[in-house]
Design an enzyme around this catalytic site. Structure first.
Site, PDB file in Angstrom:
ATOM      1  N   ARG A   1      71.190 117.537 -45.906  1.00  0.00           N
ATOM      2  CA  ARG A   1      71.949 116.308 -46.155  1.00  0.00           C
ATOM      3  C   ARG A   1      72.755 115.895 -44.916  1.00  0.00           C
ATOM      4  O   ARG A   1      73.721 115.148 -45.006  1.00  0.00           O
ATOM      5  CB  ARG A   1      72.861 116.493 -47.370  1.00  0.00           C
ATOM      6  CG  ARG A   1      72.082 116.662 -48.682  1.00  0.00           C
ATOM      7  CD  ARG A   1      72.914 116.332 -49.891  1.00  0.00           C
ATOM      8  NE  ARG A   1      72.208 116.550 -51.138  1.00  0.00           N
ATOM      9  CZ  ARG A   1      71.419 115.656 -51.734  1.00  0.00           C
ATOM     10  NH1 ARG A   1      71.251 114.465 -51.193  1.00  0.00           N
ATOM     11  NH2 ARG A   1      70.822 115.940 -52.875  1.00  0.00           N
ATOM     12  N   ASP A   2      72.356 116.394 -43.740  1.00  0.00           N
ATOM     13  CA  ASP A   2      73.065 116.041 -42.502  1.00  0.00           C
ATOM     14  C   ASP A   2      72.937 114.558 -42.180  1.00  0.00           C
ATOM     15  O   ASP A   2      71.864 113.973 -42.349  1.00  0.00           O
ATOM     16  CB  ASP A   2      72.473 116.824 -41.323  1.00  0.00           C
ATOM     17  CG  ASP A   2      72.856 118.290 -41.375  1.00  0.00           C
ATOM     18  OD1 ASP A   2      74.060 118.568 -41.518  1.00  0.00           O
ATOM     19  OD2 ASP A   2      71.945 119.136 -41.307  1.00  0.00           O
TER      20      ASP A   2
ATOM     21  N   THR B   1      63.055 110.035 -54.377  1.00  0.00           N
ATOM     22  CA  THR B   1      64.120 110.701 -55.124  1.00  0.00           C
ATOM     23  C   THR B   1      63.731 110.819 -56.595  1.00  0.00           C
ATOM     24  O   THR B   1      63.096 109.905 -57.146  1.00  0.00           O
ATOM     25  CB  THR B   1      65.494 109.993 -55.040  1.00  0.00           C
ATOM     26  OG1 THR B   1      66.367 110.545 -56.032  1.00  0.00           O
ATOM     27  CG2 THR B   1      65.435 108.508 -55.264  1.00  0.00           C
ATOM     28  N   ILE B   2      64.120 111.934 -57.185  1.00  0.00           N
ATOM     29  CA  ILE B   2      63.871 112.084 -58.628  1.00  0.00           C
ATOM     30  C   ILE B   2      64.763 111.119 -59.407  1.00  0.00           C
ATOM     31  O   ILE B   2      64.538 110.884 -60.586  1.00  0.00           O
ATOM     32  CB  ILE B   2      64.116 113.532 -59.115  1.00  0.00           C
ATOM     33  CG1 ILE B   2      65.584 113.941 -58.961  1.00  0.00           C
ATOM     34  CG2 ILE B   2      63.189 114.516 -58.428  1.00  0.00           C
ATOM     35  CD1 ILE B   2      65.965 115.153 -59.797  1.00  0.00           C
ATOM     36  N   ASP B   3      65.808 110.559 -58.756  1.00  0.00           N
ATOM     37  CA  ASP B   3      66.770 109.704 -59.461  1.00  0.00           C
ATOM     38  C   ASP B   3      66.234 108.287 -59.698  1.00  0.00           C
ATOM     39  O   ASP B   3      66.788 107.548 -60.519  1.00  0.00           O
ATOM     40  CB  ASP B   3      68.081 109.598 -58.666  1.00  0.00           C
ATOM     41  CG  ASP B   3      68.688 110.953 -58.391  1.00  0.00           C
ATOM     42  OD1 ASP B   3      68.360 111.902 -59.112  1.00  0.00           O
ATOM     43  OD2 ASP B   3      69.489 111.067 -57.433  1.00  0.00           O
TER      44      ASP B   3
ATOM     45  N   GLY C   1      70.231 112.871 -61.950  1.00  0.00           N
ATOM     46  CA  GLY C   1      70.116 111.420 -61.749  1.00  0.00           C
ATOM     47  C   GLY C   1      71.248 110.849 -60.918  1.00  0.00           C
ATOM     48  O   GLY C   1      71.317 109.644 -60.697  1.00  0.00           O
ATOM     49  N   HIS C   2      72.179 111.739 -60.499  1.00  0.00           N
ATOM     50  CA  HIS C   2      73.356 111.323 -59.729  1.00  0.00           C
ATOM     51  C   HIS C   2      74.105 110.254 -60.499  1.00  0.00           C
ATOM     52  O   HIS C   2      74.475 110.492 -61.639  1.00  0.00           O
ATOM     53  CB  HIS C   2      72.923 110.880 -58.324  1.00  0.00           C
ATOM     54  CG  HIS C   2      74.067 110.816 -57.371  1.00  0.00           C
ATOM     55  ND1 HIS C   2      74.211 109.801 -56.468  1.00  0.00           N
ATOM     56  CD2 HIS C   2      75.140 111.615 -57.213  1.00  0.00           C
ATOM     57  CE1 HIS C   2      75.330 109.977 -55.775  1.00  0.00           C
ATOM     58  NE2 HIS C   2      75.911 111.083 -56.209  1.00  0.00           N
TER      59      HIS C   2
ATOM     60  N   GLU D   1      73.776 113.462 -65.820  1.00  0.00           N
ATOM     61  CA  GLU D   1      74.904 114.178 -65.197  1.00  0.00           C
ATOM     62  C   GLU D   1      76.048 113.223 -64.834  1.00  0.00           C
ATOM     63  O   GLU D   1      77.201 113.629 -64.789  1.00  0.00           O
ATOM     64  CB  GLU D   1      74.448 114.963 -63.966  1.00  0.00           C
ATOM     65  CG  GLU D   1      73.858 114.088 -62.867  1.00  0.00           C
ATOM     66  CD  GLU D   1      73.373 114.875 -61.653  1.00  0.00           C
ATOM     67  OE1 GLU D   1      73.675 116.068 -61.535  1.00  0.00           O
ATOM     68  OE2 GLU D   1      72.691 114.260 -60.810  1.00  0.00           O
TER      69      GLU D   1
ATOM     70  N   ARG E   1      75.238 123.602 -78.435  1.00  0.00           N
ATOM     71  CA  ARG E   1      74.834 124.378 -77.258  1.00  0.00           C
ATOM     72  C   ARG E   1      74.499 123.409 -76.123  1.00  0.00           C
ATOM     73  O   ARG E   1      74.143 122.258 -76.367  1.00  0.00           O
ATOM     74  CB  ARG E   1      73.591 125.210 -77.554  1.00  0.00           C
ATOM     75  CG  ARG E   1      73.831 126.343 -78.546  1.00  0.00           C
ATOM     76  CD  ARG E   1      74.628 127.472 -77.902  1.00  0.00           C
ATOM     77  NE  ARG E   1      74.680 128.643 -78.756  1.00  0.00           N
ATOM     78  CZ  ARG E   1      75.607 128.869 -79.680  1.00  0.00           C
ATOM     79  NH1 ARG E   1      76.558 127.975 -79.891  1.00  0.00           N
ATOM     80  NH2 ARG E   1      75.584 129.987 -80.385  1.00  0.00           N
TER      81      ARG E   1
HETATM   82  O1  F6P Z   1      69.319 113.035 -55.579  1.00  0.00           O
HETATM   83  C1  F6P Z   1      68.650 114.058 -56.207  1.00  0.00           C
HETATM   84  C2  F6P Z   1      69.624 114.994 -56.863  1.00  0.00           C
HETATM   85  O2  F6P Z   1      68.884 116.035 -57.468  1.00  0.00           O
HETATM   86  C3  F6P Z   1      70.569 114.357 -57.871  1.00  0.00           C
HETATM   87  O3  F6P Z   1      69.958 114.113 -59.098  1.00  0.00           O
HETATM   88  C4  F6P Z   1      71.667 115.375 -57.898  1.00  0.00           C
HETATM   89  O4  F6P Z   1      72.893 114.780 -58.305  1.00  0.00           O
HETATM   90  C5  F6P Z   1      71.743 115.823 -56.473  1.00  0.00           C
HETATM   91  O5  F6P Z   1      70.480 115.569 -55.902  1.00  0.00           O
HETATM   92  C6  F6P Z   1      72.049 117.284 -56.278  1.00  0.00           C
HETATM   93  O6  F6P Z   1      72.213 117.504 -54.920  1.00  0.00           O
HETATM   94  P1  F6P Z   1      72.192 118.909 -54.178  1.00  0.00           P
HETATM   95  O7  F6P Z   1      70.753 119.309 -54.018  1.00  0.00           O
HETATM   96  O8  F6P Z   1      72.817 118.632 -52.868  1.00  0.00           O
HETATM   97  O9  F6P Z   1      72.951 119.859 -55.035  1.00  0.00           O
END
Ligand code: F6P
Length: 376
Positions: free
Chosen positions: A77-78, A136-138, A181-182, A233, A294
């Site tokens: 993430r740099d 991105t999976i988001d 999903g950020h 999330e 749960r």
């Molecule tokens: O952007 C993809 C993602 O998996 C998000 O869904 C999640 O919030 C984030 O990355 C998690 O980031 P990291 O891998 O830095 O913990």
């Protein structure tokens, strides 16, 4: 005079996602095999450009990677303009620009999500020829119909919800499944619909916990005393959403350094408070419904493993269209998915934007029609 062979750099940045290798292969096979260019991979995102961590990509290195999860290049993430080097945060943009020229690159291809689009634009503004691909999976990158990684994660999250159903049913429990999903709800919404979740909570629709409890109690009264809650999330209660919006507005309005710092601290503390929200939500629902609750946090399994067929096709399509754009010297763009085709979109139109779920999106309407509680 013989035409110079184009030399292309490629990197993957941000969180990994299924389909990255398929995209590298799509770019690679088109650039090398079809157009006769050269391809150099940089390791660990933008850091590879600073630390000269590279790898020549040829027919052999590109072979057999279509089905492989993660990224053969590694990622990080740099950010070019704020990179930790020897324990200190530095702006490495100039180093990257110098290295790009020294290594004789003609174009840099960056595969990534929202953050990567912003970083790529910065490098383009610093004078580099840049093209990006949306990953991105988001599924939250602006100006593209889809991002690769999403379809696979959707399948994984759906399968998990399917599996949670039988155990929730057997134990008469509420199971709250936290889905990635950020700040966007695409993954929770899609998998919630596909997996038949009873409640779907997404960041775009702030929830009221009493309304969720009422929906669960209604199910119990009708003889179904278990429920699956698919929670993104980033989903939050109405109160938390209001507090976050106020903090974001404060940051936007802040003019002095002091005010900006204070607003950032307030925002960060709200984000910290959000951690553990799913556990608190489950406990609250247990208190309100008297049903045992749960939590299952799906986490990184959503990003792992082999890409689905849909993601392999999308990544290959975008990758090969990228090769065409390099051949045409059409730079400063993201290769967007548009219907059955692709479209170059200027990076300025993508960077800093997020594709959220419109609250009146057809997926939301559909979920409501089939009786899903959206928490509002
Ligand atoms: O952007 C993809 C993602 O998996 C998000 O869904 C999640 O919030 C984030 O990355 C998690 O980031 P990291 O891998 O830095 O913990």
């Amino acid at each position: 005079m013989a035409k110079k062979i184009k030399r292309i750099g490629i990197l993957t940045a941000g969180g990994d996602s299924p389909g990255l290798n398929a995209a590298i292969r799509g770019v690679g096979k088109t650039c090398l095999g079809f157009y006769g260019m050269e391809l150099v991979g940089f390791r660990d995102g933008f850091r590879g450009l600073v630390e000269n961590k590279r790898l020549k990509l040829d027919k052999t290195t590109l072979a057999g990677i279509l089905t492989v999860g993660g990224t053969i290049l590694g990622t990080s993430r740099d950010k070019p303009h704020r990179m930790v080097i020897d324990g200190r945060t530095k702006d490495m943009t100039k180093t990257i620009v110098d290295n790009y020229h020294e290594w004789g690159l003609d174009c840099l291809v960056c595969l990534g999500g929202g953050g990567t689009q912003k970083n790529a634009l910065r490098l383009h503004e610093a004078g580099l020829n840049v093209i990006t691909l949306p990953k991105t999976i988001d599924n939250d990158v602006a100006m593209t119909d889809a991002t690769f990684g999403f379809a696979t994660a959707l399948d994984i999250a759906t399968e998990t919800i399917d599996r949670l159903h039988s155990t929730a049913h057997s134990h008469h429990r509420i199971i709250v499944a936290e889905i990635m999903g950020h700040r966007s709800g695409w993954l929770a919404l899609g998998s919630g619909i596909a997996g038949g979740a009873d409640v779907i909570l997404i960041p775009e629709i702030p929830y009221d916990v009493e309304h969720i409890a009422d929906a669960i109690k209604r199910r119990s009264r009708n003889g179904t005393n278990f429920s699956i809650v698919a929670v993104a999330e980033g989903a939050m209660s109405r109160d938390d959403a209001r507090a976050l919006l106020a903090a974001e507005k404060k940051l936007e309005r802040a003019r002095t350094l002091h005010d900006k710092k204070e607003a950032k601290i307030a925002l960060a503390s709200l984000e910290v408070r959000h951690t553990g929200n799913t556990m608190r939500l489950a406990k609250h629902l247990e208190e309100l419904t008297q049903l045992e609750s749960r939590v299952t946090i799906l986490g990184y399994v959503q990003r792992g493993g082999t890409p689905s067929a849909a993601d392999r096709i999308l990544a290959t399509r975008l990758g090969s269209a990228c090769g065409d754009l390099i051949n045409e010297e059409h730079y400063g763009v993201m290769v967007a998915a548009r219907g059955d085709g692709t479209e170059p979109v200027p990076l300025e139109k993508v960077a800093g934007k997020r594709k959220s779920v419109p609250p009146d999106h057809s997926w939301v309407t559909t979920a409501r029609r089939v009786g899903t509680c959206m928490g509002d």
